[in-house]
Enzyme design. Sequence first.
Site, PDB file in Angstrom:
ATOM      1  N   ARG A   8      53.949  91.310  12.296  1.00  0.00           N
ATOM      2  CA  ARG A   8      55.338  91.495  11.965  1.00  0.00           C
ATOM      3  C   ARG A   8      55.521  91.708  10.574  1.00  0.00           C
ATOM      4  O   ARG A   8      55.867  92.956  10.032  1.00  0.00           O
ATOM      5  CB  ARG A   8      56.358  90.514  12.461  1.00  0.00           C
ATOM      6  CG  ARG A   8      57.678  90.598  12.519  1.00  0.00           C
ATOM      7  CD  ARG A   8      58.680  90.839  11.116  1.00  0.00           C
ATOM      8  NE  ARG A   8      58.186  89.449  10.334  1.00  0.00           N
ATOM      9  CZ  ARG A   8      58.463  89.356   9.105  1.00  0.00           C
ATOM     10  NH1 ARG A   8      59.404  90.319   8.734  1.00  0.00           N
ATOM     11  NH2 ARG A   8      58.450  88.122   8.425  1.00  0.00           N
ATOM     12  N   ASP A   9      55.406  90.634   9.500  1.00  0.00           N
ATOM     13  CA  ASP A   9      55.685  90.846   8.037  1.00  0.00           C
ATOM     14  C   ASP A   9      54.663  92.166   7.646  1.00  0.00           C
ATOM     15  O   ASP A   9      55.194  93.008   6.934  1.00  0.00           O
ATOM     16  CB  ASP A   9      55.429  89.851   7.369  1.00  0.00           C
ATOM     17  CG  ASP A   9      56.392  89.652   5.988  1.00  0.00           C
ATOM     18  OD1 ASP A   9      56.903  90.751   5.758  1.00  0.00           O
ATOM     19  OD2 ASP A   9      56.274  88.764   5.470  1.00  0.00           O
TER      20      ASP A   9
ATOM     21  N   HIS B  92      55.814  80.832   1.967  1.00  0.00           N
ATOM     22  CA  HIS B  92      55.436  82.211   2.489  1.00  0.00           C
ATOM     23  C   HIS B  92      55.203  83.153   1.364  1.00  0.00           C
ATOM     24  O   HIS B  92      56.265  83.363   0.621  1.00  0.00           O
ATOM     25  CB  HIS B  92      56.552  82.528   3.592  1.00  0.00           C
ATOM     26  CG  HIS B  92      56.665  84.036   3.570  1.00  0.00           C
ATOM     27  ND1 HIS B  92      56.557  84.299   5.310  1.00  0.00           N
ATOM     28  CD2 HIS B  92      56.669  85.123   3.144  1.00  0.00           C
ATOM     29  CE1 HIS B  92      56.773  85.537   5.388  1.00  0.00           C
ATOM     30  NE2 HIS B  92      56.685  86.185   4.132  1.00  0.00           N
TER      31      HIS B  92
ATOM     32  N   HIS C  10      53.698  86.265  -1.236  1.00  0.00           N
ATOM     33  CA  HIS C  10      53.153  87.593  -1.283  1.00  0.00           C
ATOM     34  C   HIS C  10      52.404  87.541  -2.569  1.00  0.00           C
ATOM     35  O   HIS C  10      52.733  86.677  -3.387  1.00  0.00           O
ATOM     36  CB  HIS C  10      54.663  88.441  -1.321  1.00  0.00           C
ATOM     37  CG  HIS C  10      54.948  88.472  -0.008  1.00  0.00           C
ATOM     38  ND1 HIS C  10      55.071  89.929   0.724  1.00  0.00           N
ATOM     39  CD2 HIS C  10      56.033  88.050   0.720  1.00  0.00           C
ATOM     40  CE1 HIS C  10      55.735  89.793   1.867  1.00  0.00           C
ATOM     41  NE2 HIS C  10      56.182  88.766   2.023  1.00  0.00           N
TER      42      HIS C  10
ATOM     43  N   CYS D  67      57.668  94.788   1.485  1.00  0.00           N
ATOM     44  CA  CYS D  67      58.965  94.701   2.130  1.00  0.00           C
ATOM     45  C   CYS D  67      60.011  95.831   2.042  1.00  0.00           C
ATOM     46  O   CYS D  67      59.758  96.316   0.931  1.00  0.00           O
ATOM     47  CB  CYS D  67      59.570  93.391   1.344  1.00  0.00           C
ATOM     48  SG  CYS D  67      61.439  93.057   1.890  1.00  0.00           S
TER      49      CYS D  67
ATOM     50  N   ASN E  26      51.726  90.280   2.218  1.00  0.00           N
ATOM     51  CA  ASN E  26      51.804  88.731   2.043  1.00  0.00           C
ATOM     52  C   ASN E  26      50.211  88.341   1.714  1.00  0.00           C
ATOM     53  O   ASN E  26      49.377  89.277   1.608  1.00  0.00           O
ATOM     54  CB  ASN E  26      51.588  88.163   3.556  1.00  0.00           C
ATOM     55  CG  ASN E  26      52.910  88.189   4.312  1.00  0.00           C
ATOM     56  OD1 ASN E  26      53.208  89.215   4.933  1.00  0.00           O
ATOM     57  ND2 ASN E  26      53.860  87.393   3.984  1.00  0.00           N
TER      58      ASN E  26
HETATM   59  P1  HMG Z   1      74.537  96.406  10.558  1.00  0.00           P
HETATM   60  O1  HMG Z   1      74.141  97.985  10.295  1.00  0.00           O
HETATM   61  O2  HMG Z   1      75.370  95.621   9.620  1.00  0.00           O
HETATM   62  O3  HMG Z   1      75.016  96.036  12.034  1.00  0.00           O
HETATM   63  O4  HMG Z   1      73.029  95.861  10.670  1.00  0.00           O
HETATM   64  P2  HMG Z   1      75.284  96.554  13.155  1.00  0.00           P
HETATM   65  O5  HMG Z   1      75.690  95.377  14.064  1.00  0.00           O
HETATM   66  O6  HMG Z   1      76.557  97.709  12.831  1.00  0.00           O
HETATM   67  O7  HMG Z   1      74.326  97.340  13.758  1.00  0.00           O
HETATM   68  C1  HMG Z   1      73.773  98.512  13.288  1.00  0.00           C
HETATM   69  C2  HMG Z   1      72.976  99.309  14.465  1.00  0.00           C
HETATM   70  O8  HMG Z   1      71.879  98.567  14.943  1.00  0.00           O
HETATM   71  C3  HMG Z   1      73.777  99.447  16.017  1.00  0.00           C
HETATM   72  O9  HMG Z   1      73.524 100.585  16.507  1.00  0.00           O
HETATM   73  C4  HMG Z   1      73.601  97.938  16.700  1.00  0.00           C
HETATM   74  O10 HMG Z   1      73.712  98.301  18.053  1.00  0.00           O
HETATM   75  C5  HMG Z   1      72.163  98.006  16.381  1.00  0.00           C
HETATM   76  P3  HMG Z   1      74.690 101.625  16.701  1.00  0.00           P
HETATM   77  O11 HMG Z   1      75.870 101.245  17.257  1.00  0.00           O
HETATM   78  O12 HMG Z   1      75.135 102.311  15.303  1.00  0.00           O
HETATM   79  O13 HMG Z   1      73.801 102.663  17.566  1.00  0.00           O
HETATM   80  N1  HMG Z   1      71.655  96.772  16.344  1.00  0.00           N
HETATM   81  C6  HMG Z   1      70.398  96.225  17.093  1.00  0.00           C
HETATM   82  N2  HMG Z   1      69.292  97.071  17.624  1.00  0.00           N
HETATM   83  C7  HMG Z   1      68.429  96.357  18.243  1.00  0.00           C
HETATM   84  N3  HMG Z   1      68.263  94.912  18.062  1.00  0.00           N
HETATM   85  C8  HMG Z   1      69.380  94.227  17.211  1.00  0.00           C
HETATM   86  C9  HMG Z   1      70.298  94.960  16.769  1.00  0.00           C
HETATM   87  N4  HMG Z   1      71.382  94.576  15.831  1.00  0.00           N
HETATM   88  C10 HMG Z   1      72.160  95.523  15.865  1.00  0.00           C
HETATM   89  N5  HMG Z   1      68.965  93.000  17.131  1.00  0.00           N
HETATM   90  C11 HMG Z   1      71.426  93.890  11.036  1.00  0.00           C
HETATM   91  C12 HMG Z   1      72.953  94.264  10.624  1.00  0.00           C
HETATM   92  C13 HMG Z   1      71.211  92.350  10.672  1.00  0.00           C
HETATM   93  C14 HMG Z   1      71.359  94.126  12.550  1.00  0.00           C
HETATM   94  C15 HMG Z   1      70.289  94.861  10.422  1.00  0.00           C
HETATM   95  O14 HMG Z   1      70.758  94.876   8.809  1.00  0.00           O
HETATM   96  C16 HMG Z   1      69.033  94.484  10.625  1.00  0.00           C
HETATM   97  O15 HMG Z   1      68.644  94.375  11.646  1.00  0.00           O
HETATM   98  N6  HMG Z   1      68.254  94.076   9.470  1.00  0.00           N
HETATM   99  C17 HMG Z   1      66.795  93.647   9.673  1.00  0.00           C
HETATM  100  C18 HMG Z   1      66.253  93.856   8.308  1.00  0.00           C
HETATM  101  C19 HMG Z   1      64.708  93.241   8.574  1.00  0.00           C
HETATM  102  O16 HMG Z   1      64.145  93.219   9.602  1.00  0.00           O
HETATM  103  N7  HMG Z   1      64.025  92.906   7.246  1.00  0.00           N
HETATM  104  C20 HMG Z   1      62.688  92.767   7.326  1.00  0.00           C
HETATM  105  C21 HMG Z   1      62.712  91.129   7.592  1.00  0.00           C
HETATM  106  S1  HMG Z   1      62.930  89.972   6.490  1.00  0.00           S
HETATM  107  C22 HMG Z   1      61.513  89.819   5.907  1.00  0.00           C
HETATM  108  O17 HMG Z   1      60.791  90.490   5.956  1.00  0.00           O
HETATM  109  C23 HMG Z   1      61.389  88.798   4.668  1.00  0.00           C
HETATM  110  C24 HMG Z   1      60.521  87.577   5.349  1.00  0.00           C
HETATM  111  O18 HMG Z   1      59.014  88.034   5.655  1.00  0.00           O
HETATM  112  C25 HMG Z   1      60.318  86.485   4.211  1.00  0.00           C
HETATM  113  C26 HMG Z   1      59.950  87.030   2.827  1.00  0.00           C
HETATM  114  O19 HMG Z   1      58.977  87.331   2.508  1.00  0.00           O
HETATM  115  O20 HMG Z   1      60.913  86.925   2.187  1.00  0.00           O
HETATM  116  C27 HMG Z   1      61.056  86.817   6.803  1.00  0.00           C
HETATM  117 MG    MG Z   2      57.706  88.098   4.049  1.00  0.00          MG
END
Ligand code: HMG
Ligand code: MG
Length: 310
Positions: free
Chosen positions: A18-19, A210, A212, A243, A252
Amino acid sequence: MSASHLPQRVKVVEVGPRDGLQNEKQPVPTDVKIALVDRLSAAGFANVEATSFVSPKWVPQMADGAEVMAGITRRPGTVYSVLTPNMRGFEGAVAAKADEVVIFCAASEAFSQRNINCSIEESITRFEPVARAAKDAGLRLRGSISCALGCPYQGEVPVASVVDVVKRLAALGCDEIDIADTIGVGTPARTREVMEACAKVFPIERLSGHFHDTYGQATANIYAALLSGISIFHSSVAGLGGCPYAKGATGNVATEDVLYLLQGLGIETGVDLDAVVRTGDYISQAIGRPNASRVGRAMLAKMKDAATAA
Ligand code: HMG
Ligand code: MG
């Protein structure tokens, strides 16, 4: 800082599928992702973060989460985790029979906006129904706090902000909470300060580190966190990753490097380092990237020498 003895056993959570992969620009074939998860569970990990159920508009690489979950071979005893930013993601996770769902927020306002398009406060409110639904469904719930040791947009992140988010995630019922150094700027002293402050408001045995490795501090930070009593760490095979919302952030910390460190300290993990090294070689070749694990590269060179000599 309180001095402490090292834990005898550590849980290493493998987050490479995933990450690690989420930031790859070229689509990684679903069968490669499935093979990666299966190799990792066969290597003995008790917890593999397999994919995300997030918006494919935001993270296209994770769009095949359902297919990945449907294709893997479940190893009894391994918890398969997935990221769920909202109820839609949660429903996908339940349909895919995930064992643990991960909600993720930040200790920095600026990063929260860039990563999930809302404030920290809004993100916690958004997670309430996800957390309730996870509890009702009997799923494990994990909360991840990005930018706990520094933020690419706001710089310094006060320890009090991290502690505040830990309290909020604890109130949502998180079984485990990750203190994440998203951009790898943390140092050992800061790591201990943050971990020990968080441990005052949440059980230390359920807090994880966690890290990096952007600034090359990750294994030093893990050692520091071990001294503070942390016994869960996340890492990514072959140091995969970066990221999408933190420019210049590298992957990571590499799992091979963490396992070597822990092995040297006599700490049990239940994971087969040789198998992880071979998996690191597999995925690096499959996605055409240099292997970012120093231990992985060194051990592969030795394995090749031994094979030539035989
Ligand atoms: P948004 O654009 O504010 O919200 O996104 P929305 O509700 O308007 O959704 C936009 C579009 O996505 C819509 O489609 C939704 O239906 C669809 P459209 O109507 O335009 O065709 N949608 C989805 N589709 C599939 N599955 C879903 C979903 N939700 C909405 N669950 C939202 C807000 C939170 C959804 C968006 O910002 C998002 O998905 N962000 C994810 C970002 C991400 O994954 N980042 C990486 C992970 S975090 C990380 O890596 C850090 C970590 O490792 C720790 C570290 O190292 O710090 C954990
Ligand atoms: Mg991470």
